[in-house]
Design an enzyme around this catalytic site. Structure first.
Site, PDB file in Angstrom:
ATOM      1  N   ARG A 221      10.220  -4.580  10.268  1.00  0.00           N
ATOM      2  CA  ARG A 221      11.120  -3.518   9.835  1.00  0.00           C
ATOM      3  C   ARG A 221      11.699  -2.789  11.045  1.00  0.00           C
ATOM      4  O   ARG A 221      11.174  -2.883  12.158  1.00  0.00           O
ATOM      5  CB  ARG A 221      10.413  -2.528   8.916  1.00  0.00           C
ATOM      6  CG  ARG A 221       9.249  -1.781   9.540  1.00  0.00           C
ATOM      7  CD  ARG A 221       8.589  -0.851   8.533  1.00  0.00           C
ATOM      8  NE  ARG A 221       7.473  -0.109   9.113  1.00  0.00           N
ATOM      9  CZ  ARG A 221       6.784   0.827   8.484  1.00  0.00           C
ATOM     10  NH1 ARG A 221       7.089   1.139   7.228  1.00  0.00           N
ATOM     11  NH2 ARG A 221       5.780   1.453   9.056  1.00  0.00           N
TER      12      ARG A 221
ATOM     13  N   ARG B 230      -4.993  -5.289  12.306  1.00  0.00           N
ATOM     14  CA  ARG B 230      -3.648  -5.583  12.775  1.00  0.00           C
ATOM     15  C   ARG B 230      -3.158  -4.366  13.556  1.00  0.00           C
ATOM     16  O   ARG B 230      -3.467  -3.220  13.203  1.00  0.00           O
ATOM     17  CB  ARG B 230      -2.703  -5.845  11.596  1.00  0.00           C
ATOM     18  CG  ARG B 230      -3.063  -7.060  10.775  1.00  0.00           C
ATOM     19  CD  ARG B 230      -2.844  -8.356  11.512  1.00  0.00           C
ATOM     20  NE  ARG B 230      -1.414  -8.697  11.594  1.00  0.00           N
ATOM     21  CZ  ARG B 230      -0.953  -9.769  12.219  1.00  0.00           C
ATOM     22  NH1 ARG B 230      -1.776 -10.588  12.846  1.00  0.00           N
ATOM     23  NH2 ARG B 230       0.348 -10.023  12.237  1.00  0.00           N
TER      24      ARG B 230
ATOM     25  N   ARG C   2      -0.712  -2.484  -5.237  1.00  0.00           N
ATOM     26  CA  ARG C   2      -0.137  -1.171  -4.988  1.00  0.00           C
ATOM     27  C   ARG C   2       1.383  -1.236  -4.778  1.00  0.00           C
ATOM     28  O   ARG C   2       2.000  -0.253  -4.393  1.00  0.00           O
ATOM     29  CB  ARG C   2      -0.814  -0.487  -3.793  1.00  0.00           C
ATOM     30  CG  ARG C   2      -0.632  -1.189  -2.460  1.00  0.00           C
ATOM     31  CD  ARG C   2      -1.211  -0.322  -1.345  1.00  0.00           C
ATOM     32  NE  ARG C   2      -1.062  -0.933  -0.039  1.00  0.00           N
ATOM     33  CZ  ARG C   2      -2.012  -1.611   0.586  1.00  0.00           C
ATOM     34  NH1 ARG C   2      -3.183  -1.774   0.010  1.00  0.00           N
ATOM     35  NH2 ARG C   2      -1.803  -2.138   1.776  1.00  0.00           N
TER      36      ARG C   2
ATOM     37  N   ARG D 246       9.860  -1.828 -10.930  1.00  0.00           N
ATOM     38  CA  ARG D 246      10.416  -0.899 -11.912  1.00  0.00           C
ATOM     39  C   ARG D 246      11.569  -1.561 -12.650  1.00  0.00           C
ATOM     40  O   ARG D 246      12.398  -2.242 -12.045  1.00  0.00           O
ATOM     41  CB  ARG D 246      10.919   0.367 -11.222  1.00  0.00           C
ATOM     42  CG  ARG D 246       9.837   1.121 -10.467  1.00  0.00           C
ATOM     43  CD  ARG D 246      10.264   2.540 -10.146  1.00  0.00           C
ATOM     44  NE  ARG D 246       9.214   3.238  -9.439  1.00  0.00           N
ATOM     45  CZ  ARG D 246       9.266   3.559  -8.147  1.00  0.00           C
ATOM     46  NH1 ARG D 246      10.337   3.236  -7.432  1.00  0.00           N
ATOM     47  NH2 ARG D 246       8.273   4.193  -7.574  1.00  0.00           N
TER      48      ARG D 246
ATOM     49  N   GLU E 183       9.858  -3.012  14.759  1.00  0.00           N
ATOM     50  CA  GLU E 183       8.404  -3.039  14.591  1.00  0.00           C
ATOM     51  C   GLU E 183       7.915  -4.460  14.350  1.00  0.00           C
ATOM     52  O   GLU E 183       8.491  -5.205  13.562  1.00  0.00           O
ATOM     53  CB  GLU E 183       8.028  -2.144  13.403  1.00  0.00           C
ATOM     54  CG  GLU E 183       6.562  -1.939  13.183  1.00  0.00           C
ATOM     55  CD  GLU E 183       6.296  -0.943  12.059  1.00  0.00           C
ATOM     56  OE1 GLU E 183       5.441  -1.245  11.203  1.00  0.00           O
ATOM     57  OE2 GLU E 183       6.955   0.116  12.013  1.00  0.00           O
TER      58      GLU E 183
ATOM     59  N   ASP F 270      -4.035   6.647   2.876  1.00  0.00           N
ATOM     60  CA  ASP F 270      -2.846   7.479   2.967  1.00  0.00           C
ATOM     61  C   ASP F 270      -3.253   8.873   3.440  1.00  0.00           C
ATOM     62  O   ASP F 270      -4.425   9.273   3.345  1.00  0.00           O
ATOM     63  CB  ASP F 270      -2.141   7.564   1.612  1.00  0.00           C
ATOM     64  CG  ASP F 270      -1.390   6.279   1.273  1.00  0.00           C
ATOM     65  OD1 ASP F 270      -0.905   5.616   2.218  1.00  0.00           O
ATOM     66  OD2 ASP F 270      -1.291   5.945   0.081  1.00  0.00           O
TER      67      ASP F 270
ATOM     68  N   TYR G 261      -7.985   1.426   4.693  1.00  0.00           N
ATOM     69  CA  TYR G 261      -6.627   1.945   4.785  1.00  0.00           C
ATOM     70  C   TYR G 261      -6.550   3.203   3.930  1.00  0.00           C
ATOM     71  O   TYR G 261      -6.912   3.189   2.750  1.00  0.00           O
ATOM     72  CB  TYR G 261      -5.606   0.917   4.290  1.00  0.00           C
ATOM     73  CG  TYR G 261      -4.191   1.465   4.331  1.00  0.00           C
ATOM     74  CD1 TYR G 261      -3.473   1.432   5.528  1.00  0.00           C
ATOM     75  CD2 TYR G 261      -3.614   2.055   3.217  1.00  0.00           C
ATOM     76  CE1 TYR G 261      -2.193   1.957   5.593  1.00  0.00           C
ATOM     77  CE2 TYR G 261      -2.336   2.586   3.277  1.00  0.00           C
ATOM     78  CZ  TYR G 261      -1.629   2.531   4.467  1.00  0.00           C
ATOM     79  OH  TYR G 261      -0.374   3.074   4.528  1.00  0.00           O
TER      80      TYR G 261
END
Length: 383
Positions: A279, A249, A173, A177, A300, A350, A348
């Site tokens: 991050r 996690r 995922r 590009r 984080e 979205d 998981y």
């Protein structure tokens, strides 16, 4: 006939299902162990700066599903937002996802798209015909340099496992590009609710047939007082972890303030394995239509989830899949309950997929109720 429905959880899954059932005339009670609605999508204004905070980590809405996009826009004003992530690796800042700028910067070149395609193709390990692990997929996909710079260290920190031991599906995922498009997502509809996700979810729950009770932990005894229960908590938690805990996690956040603009972007990843954080998010950049002098940021870290932690990312390696199979088998012996959402199905998800599944689940339940049928324990197969 009106039925009394219990929603265990006040996040997106139960909010959308509850709203749909309430609109069809059923009486819906929504409970949550936290003192707020919204689950991990919860947002609130920082008292010191006025910045809208994504309290449980950044959430950017993106989808190709027009019905879902139209649905959320009924309950909130969405503004255009492009997720442009940066990453620090080896002392330099790069653009993510990996794109033509990233490639040219790393290799100190000025390749055009076709040249870059051929260059990366030559870098890739073609001896790996059927990648099984994250590392094999990366080496087959982008070659060693891009893997080492942007994927290996971050993955070690995020998952706490060697990329050799993680499934290849995790990497599938992550886009690459061969142009200068640095929009992290490629979906048709992308945006942020101008006043945060909490207002949106409060809007979804604002219906005369819905009552909300916060700071309430549900259990089997409470569920027996209702005609049907939708449960969005941890699947193993419903069974009191009787055969073990499914592994997740969790995330730790270190909040700090800065007078001005700290990093110039909403999210800065850190690709080096020896850097302590995965991050840093600077939350005023999630609302570029607002103006704030001061800034609020969160460093984080990811680690193994313990019993008292908030579960974020299901690990779903072989041991967890075997345990999941056992819980699914036990769950199918239950009656009057439907397991929904990220935790209820140990997947998981979205936000847009969560809403799509919730809408489909509610409609399936209404149809089954009308026809005298029985809704499956899982409206989506968690395996």
């Amino acid at each position: 006939m009106q039925k009394n429905i219990l929603m265990m959880g006040a996040g997106l899954s139960c909010a959308v299902i509850g709203r749909t059932l309430a609109e069809s005339g059923h009486s819906v009670t929504v409970i949550d162990s936290r003192e707020h609605v919204g689950g991990n999508c919860f947002t609130e204004r920082d008292e010191r700066t006025g910045v809208m905070l994504h309290v449980y980590g950044p959430h950017i809405f993106h989808t190709d599903d027009k019905e879902v996009w139209d649905y959320v826009n009924k309950f909130a004003e969405f503004r255009p937002y492009k997720n442009q992530v940066k990453t620090t690796s080896g002392g330099e800042v790069y653009s993510l996802p990996i794109n033509l700028h990233t490639i040219n910067q790393l290799f100190k070149s000025s390749m055009r798209p076709q040249e870059a395609i051929e260059f990366i193709s030559n870098k890739s390990d073609k001896s790996i015909v059927d990648p099984q692990s994250f590392e094999e997929q990366a080496l087959r996909f982008v070659g060693p340099e891009l893997y080492e710079a942007f994927l290996k260290g971050y993955t070690l920190k995020q998952w706490g496992r060697d990329p050799k031991d993680l499934p290849a599906s995790i990497l599938k995922r992550l886009p690459v590009r061969f142009n200068y498009d640095d929009n992290y997502f490629f979906h048709k509809f992308q945006g942020m609710p101008s006043n945060g996700y909490t207002e949106m979810i409060e809007g979804i729950l604002n219906h005369p047939n819905i009552s909300i009770k916060l700071g309430v932990r549900g259990d089997r005894a409470l569920a027996t007082q209702f005609d049907h229960t939708f449960y969005s908590g941890p699947l193993d938690g419903w069974f009191d972890y009787s055969i073990g805990r499914l592994a997740y996690r969790t995330l730790d956040f270190e909040k700090f303030y800065f007078d001005g603009d700290y990093q110039g972007c909403a999210v800065m990843n850190y690709g080096d394995a020896d850097y302590p954080y995965t991050r840093t998010s600077e939350h005023k950049h999630f609302a570029p239509w607002e103006e704030h002098e001061a800034s609020v940021l969160y460093n984080e870290k990811s680690r193994e989830c313990q019993p008292d932690d908030i579960p974020y990312y299901p690990i779903r390696q072989q041991a967890e899949r075997e345990l999941l199979l056992q819980y699914v088998k036990i769950a199918k012996g239950e009656r009057g309950i439907t397991f929904v959402g990220r935790l209820g199905t140990y997947r998981y998800l979205d936000m847009d997929v969560t809403i799509r599944e919730a809408l489909d689940c509610a409609r399936e339940w209404l149809l089954a109720d009308e026809c005298g049928g029985e809704l499956p324990i899982f409206s989506v197969n968690p395996i």
